[in-house]
Each structure stands twice: as C-alpha cells, then as structure tokens.
Design an enzyme around this catalytic site. Structure first.
Site, PDB file in Angstrom:
ATOM      1  CD  GLU A  62     -80.744  84.168  84.948  1.00  0.00           C
ATOM      2  OE1 GLU A  62     -80.014  83.980  83.959  1.00  0.00           O
ATOM      3  OE2 GLU A  62     -81.934  83.784  84.997  1.00  0.00           O
ATOM      4  CG  HIS A 131     -85.102  74.178  88.795  1.00  0.00           C
ATOM      5  ND1 HIS A 131     -84.018  73.812  88.033  1.00  0.00           N
ATOM      6  CD2 HIS A 131     -85.787  75.079  88.050  1.00  0.00           C
ATOM      7  CE1 HIS A 131     -84.059  74.457  86.884  1.00  0.00           C
ATOM      8  NE2 HIS A 131     -85.124  75.234  86.868  1.00  0.00           N
TER       9      HIS A 131
END
Ligand SMILES: Cc1ncc(C[n+]2csc(CCOP(=O)(O)OP(=O)(O)O)c2C)c(N)n1
Ligand SMILES: [Mg+2]
Lengths: 326, 344
Positions: A62, A131
C-alpha cells in the site's frame, strides 16, 4: 440522452472505462485490479480491453501503491490507484497525507498531482474490527486532498469522472455495501458532476438530515417512516467531505431550525461535529434545538451480526434522534 | 570503535564505454564541491545567527557522492533525494541565490519560502525535491520512472537516500516494485555510517547495505541489479559507478548502488554527537572528498593550483552574493500563504 438505471458498480466501471478511452494517460494500478478483475469486480474485463500497461497489478504494497501513484501523477500521468479497502489505507497514510496532499504546496505550485485513489469503506459485513472501518472523515482533515463519498450510482459516475479529470488528488471512497444499488445515470461520455457540491436528496420542511452513503440509505428509509407521522425531513447528501459544501445545509436549517447528522463513522471528532460547529457559527439565531448526531458506537466493530448491527446507525436510531429535536 | 570505509568498487563492472571526463569537466566538479562546502558552512553560521530556522542538515563530507552521481546524469534524467538535499540541488544546477533564499524563507527561494532547507525542488531541472519523511520519496521515484517507461521516454531516475532509510517499509516496497515493473531507477544509498545517532550495524541486519539488492533479484539475472559498493569519497569513482548504473537502468533493469561516505558534521544543527568520538570524525577530515580531489587534480595537471585557488575564491564570492540576494529578497505574502493548496 436517455438516463438508464445501472448499478453503483456499473457506474464506477463505465466511468473508469470512458475516462481510459478518452485519455491515454489514465491508468489503473492496485492489488488484484487486473487478472482477478478487481476485488469488487469493478475492473472486470479491463485487462483484456486495455492491456498490462494500463491495468497494472501490484504487490501487496500500500505504501508504494499510493506513493508511486503520487510520483507518476507529479510526472504527468493520471493514475487511478486502488486500495482494496480503506482499512488498508492506514498503511498508506503517509503517502496520501504527506505526499499526495502536500507536494504541491510545499514546492510552491511546481507540481500538480492529478491522482485518484479509489477505495471502499463501511462496516456491517461481519468482518471484525480491522476490516469494518468507515474512517473517510480522517482524510478530510487535510487541505490539499479532496474526499469523495458518492451515495448513488448517478453520483458515483459523475463524481468519478470529474475526479479523474481534475488536477487535484482525490480520495474516492466507495461504499462496499452499495455496489448493487441502482439509479438512472445519463448515457453521456461527458457526464460530470461538480467537485464539492452537496445535493438535496429529499425535500422537507421539519428537520434537516445531513448525511452521506450508508447514512443516506438509512435516512431515506427513516424519512418515509417519519412522513407517515407527518414529519417531513429534508435530506442533504454531502457527496464530498472535502470540499465540504454546507451552504444548502445552512439554507435548509434556516427553514427547519433543526438538524440531525447521520454517518457510519465513530461518534467523536466526526462529520457531525464539524457540521454542528458550522451550524452554530452560521445559523445560531435560527436554532430551535441542539444538533443531534447519529453515528456508530464508540467501540471497535465485533464479528457477531447481532451486536455488530447494534453498534451501527439504523433508521430507528435516526427516527429517534429526529423526534428528540422536534 | 571506529569506522572505516570498506569499499569494494568493481571497475569495469558493466560494459560501458564511457568518455573519460576532461580537465574542464573535472574542474567543474571541483567547483561544485567547493561551492557546496562553502554554502553549507555559511548556512551553519546563519543558523547560529538565527537567520535560518527549522531543521538544517548539512552535506559536508558527502560532496563527492552528490557531485559524482549527478554528473553522471543527462538533462533528460531525474533526481530525487531526502532532506539532506542542498548538495544535490546545487549539483543539479539550482542557483545558489535561490537555494539560499529558500533557507531564509524568502519568496524568491526555489520553493517560494514554503519548503525550507529540506524541500528544495526545481521542476525545470528535473530536480524533484528533497523530502522530509525518511523513505517517503522512494515510491515517488518509482512513479516518476513509471512515467518515463509508460511514455517511452529516454531517461532514468536517480533516487538518493540515506543508510537509515533502507530500514523503513517504503524502501522495500519501492525497490521491489521497481524490480517487478522493471523501472529505470538508479537507487543510490548514501551510506554516511549513521542515521541520526544509530550506526548502520545497529539498525540493519545486512551491514553491507548493497546486499539488500539480492532480495529483489533472481537467479536467472532478472530483477534488481546489485551494483557496486563504491568509495563515496572519490568523486571519480562515484561518477563511474553511477554512469554504469545509469546505462544499465536505461537498457535493462533498476540498479542499487551503495556509496560509502561520512557525514563530517552533526545530523542536524545542535547534535551533541554522543554516538561517535572526535577522533573518528577527525580521521575522515584528512581523507575528505575535497582534499582528496584537490590532491588528485594537482598531481594530474601541473600548475593547476592557481586555477583551483581562483575557483575557491569564486565560490566564496558566489555564496556572499547568494546571502546578499536572500537578505534583500521579500518575505512571502498572505497570498503566498494561501496559494497552491489546490490547483484552482
Ligand atoms: C518516517 C520518519 N521517521 C523518522 C524521522 C526522523 N529522522 C529524520 S532524519 C533521520 C535519520 C535518517 O538517517 P539516514 O537515512 O541515514 O540519512 P542521513 O541523515 O544520514 O542523511 C530520522 C530518524 C523522519 N524524518 N521520518
Ligand atoms: Mg545516514
């Protein structure tokens, strides 16, 4: 041209496809965008259509997805980088905040960053604490970056196309539970929505509900229930957290004198806090009740469906908040 | 305890047929190195006088690395570095006046007074800036290189970084991506032996940082090329190494090069330097890059001393003029404060 009802997912796909067809410099990079076809199937078929040069699978990295996209944008390409979900954007925070949002200012306008970072947000899918974030408001704290939060297929398409054509960096936040939502969308390759404009999604005169994405879905349900009791809510969809367009909110508030802010973020330092503070500044003389906030509970989200739903906003919670201010 | 620079420079490491730099070129490198040294010394003074604020990281001791590396680039190549960026900026051709004005926070500075010492950039010169977040510029380098490849342009990105930055995740992600995508980048570690007060071997599992390249390379020869560990106090050696690396990056794959050098001053102003001895620092003064290069020039070109003295005097004068320019420049305005947050 005629408006055709399409899904939020189709809106995103067609926006990307049209912009890639229009401008050679637009390309996609991210995890599983190519061979897999996109984690949420938004870029399915793109690899075949555009090839590996323009549909670039990346390692699970990322920091460099965001950072390399910044560099490519500074150098003159128009990357659409994808972070699989916003939960993983925390890993890329520095590249987004310190670089995407700052290099233009820091170097006195020598560089522009025509970058879109697409990602998905939202809880409620039993994915547990790591999440299930809806933290887009954090990113709206920083000047230099735009934050898009479309809540309908129509908005998703017009806003994504406008974001890709704009010369500023945009964090484009899609809601992971709204991908099947349908709404009519103009069949026009130049359909663009203005950056930083909120939108009245329902007219009403008794209370102003300010919201976006999941909050919009729930507020529309709540408004129908309230209407049965004779309470007409005006719903304003922010669409962008930055630039934040509160003019329609102030206008509405001066009519309703009451406001509830609905969002899926956590309850402290959230969108509601900002909206309430600005209503205080701009509409103090029109206030008949304190501004109420409906948000997620101040806890990490759990796995179990029963208690996860308990922690999230709902039409019932919105109805209750509206009744408290009326 | 003591640090020695153990370089293993492999001459003839590639197949480059490189024109030997002529006397004029070498004198120009000498000029650049002296200019950088004088610039940095003056910055230190001005900082003590309160005329420069913020963080100030000097390049003293590392001049051969910056000048040699940048000299190996062509006008279509690109440079990006960390916050210890004055030397790189000057070597790339940024006017010392505009660099000094940036130190003073004046609107005539290269970054309009909004960047400061750590953030010198000049888009025209393909100098993409100094960056204050350790390793934060490494992905940017990969992105700039992607643009070169995407547009099928000729050019490479020279990305300089400190030894300390090899330990942040950015390093791994950026180098790995450059190998996977085969991007034209020359990654150059300026190993000045310390990241702030932490010696290399106290921070890195690989003491020879160049070995990191192996992690991104394959047995069949694809992936990252492991370049040399070069004597970073020798401007000629650095030039040669980066010339070869550049050639390789243009034609084949990204390359990692390590330059062994030494920071003669503190990490930034006001560093008490408890992590090293005076003796250690002094042992590097004699073998410092400018002293060494001067001796080389004197040995190679009979009677060059006078020219070198003139260059020394001109460098001082250029710095005087730069300071004068900076002092006489205007402060940024309210308009400057609020401009360039977004593209309007
Ligand atoms: C991400 C990050 N962590 C910590 C710092 C603070 N910091 C600034 S310079 C530095 C040392 C870096 O050393 P090195 O990469 O060897 O470069 P040098 O200063 O030796 O040129 C540290 C820890 C920072 N700027 N960024
Ligand atoms: Mg160091």
């Amino acid at each position: 041209m005629a408006d055709r009802p399409i899904t939020y997912r189709e809106a995103l796909s067609s926006a990307l496809r049209e912009e890639m067809q229009r401008d050679e410099r637009v390309f996609i990079m991210g995890e599983e965008v190519g061979v897999w076809g996109g984690t949420y199937a938004v870029t399915r078929g793109f690899l075949d259509e555009f090839g590996e040069k323009r549909v670039r699978d990346t390692p699970i990295s990322e920091m460099v997805i965001a950072g390399a996209a910044v560099g490519a944008a500074m150098a003159g390409l128009r990357p659409v980088a994808e972070l699989m979900t916003i939960n993983f954007a925390f890993v890329a925070m520095d590249a987004i905040i310190n670089h995407a949002a700052k290099v233009r200012y820091m170097f006195n306008g020598q560089f522009t960053v025509p970058l879109v970072i697409r990602t998905t947000t939202g809880g409620g899918k039993q994915l547990g604490a790591t999440h299930s974030h809806a933290p887009e408001v954090i990113f709206a704290h920083f000047p230099g970056l735009y934050v898009a939060v479309p809540g309908t297929a129509y908005d998703a398409k017009g806003m994504l196309k406008a974001s890709i054509r704009d010369d500023n960096p945009v964090l484009f936040v899609e809601h992971s539970t709204m991908l099947q939502w349908r709404s009519p969308v103009p069949d026009d390759p130049d359909f663009l929505l203005p950056i930083g404009k909120s939108d009245i999604k329902r007219k009403g005169s008794d209370v102003t509900i300010v919201t976006y994405q999941k909050g919009l879905e729930y507020s529309l349900v709540a408004a129908e229930e309230l209407a049965k009791e004779g309470i007409e809510a005006e719903i304003i969809d922010l669409r962008w957290l930055r630039p934040l367009d509160l003019e329609p909110v102030f206008e509405s508030f001066k009519k309703t004198n009451r406001c509830v802010v609905v969002e899926e973020s956590l309850p402290m330092f959230n969108v509601g806090a900002e909206v309430a503070a600005q209503i205080h500044d701009e509409c103090f003389d029109w206030m008949d009740a304190p501004v109420k906030r409906v948000a997620a509970m101040d806890i990490p989200l759990p796995y179990s469906r029963e208690i996860e739903q308990m922690a999230l906003p709902s039409p019932e919670k919105i109805i209750q908040a509206v009744k408290e201010v009326i | 305890m003591g640090v020695t620079l153990n370089a293993h420079f492999h001459a003839g490491w590639g197949n480059l047929t490189m024109p030997k730099p002529n006397k004029e070129t070498l004198l120009d490198w000498y000029r650049q190195m002296v200019l950088i040294r004088r610039f940095e010394e003056r910055c230190a003074e001005l900082y003590q006088q309160g005329l420069i604020g913020g963080f100030l990281h000097l390049y003293i001791g590392q001049e051969a690395t910056g000048v040699g590396a940048v000299a190996a680039l062509g006008p279509n190549d690109h440079v990006i570095t960390a916050y210890r960026d004055h030397g790189i900026a000057l070597a790339r051709g940024i006017d010392p006046k505009r660099a000094m004005a940036e130190m003073f926070g004046k609107r005539t500075g290269v970054s309009g007074g909004k960047g400061g010492s750590m953030h010198l950039a000049d888009r025209e010169l393909h100098m993409w800036g100094g960056y204050g977040i350790v390793g934060g510029h490494l992905p940017l380098a990969a992105g700039i290189a992607l643009k070169i490849k995407y547009m099928e342009e000729d050019g490479v990105v020279l990305a300089l970084m400190g030894d300390g930055s090899t330990n942040i995740g950015y390093f791994h992600e950026a180098l790995n991506l450059s190998a996977v995508w085969n991007l034209p980048v020359v990654w150059l570690i300026e190993n000045n032996q310390y990241g702030m007060g932490t010696a290399v071997e106290r921070a890195s599992g690989a003491k020879e940082l160049i070995r990191r390249a192996l992690a991104y390379s394959s047995e069949d020869g694809s992936g990252m090329k492991m370049g040399p560990r070069v004597d970073g106090m020798d401007v000629l050696a650095v030039y040669e190494a980066i010339s070869e690396a550049r050639d390789h990056a243009r034609k084949h794959s990204p390359v990692l090069v390590e330059s062994l050098t030494y920071r003669l001053e503190g990490h930034s102003m006001g560093d008490p330097q408890r992590y090293r001895t005076k003796e250690e620092v002094e042992s590097f003064v004699e073998t410092g890059p400018i002293t060494r290069f001067r001796s080389y020039l004197v040995e190679t070109y009979k009677g060059v001393e006078k020219t070198l003295d003139t260059i020394d005097a001109e460098a001082l004068q250029a710095i005087d003029e730069a300071v004068e320019f900076a002092k006489n420049s205007d402060d940024p305005t309210y308009e400057d404060l609020i401009s360039h947050v977004y593209v309007d």
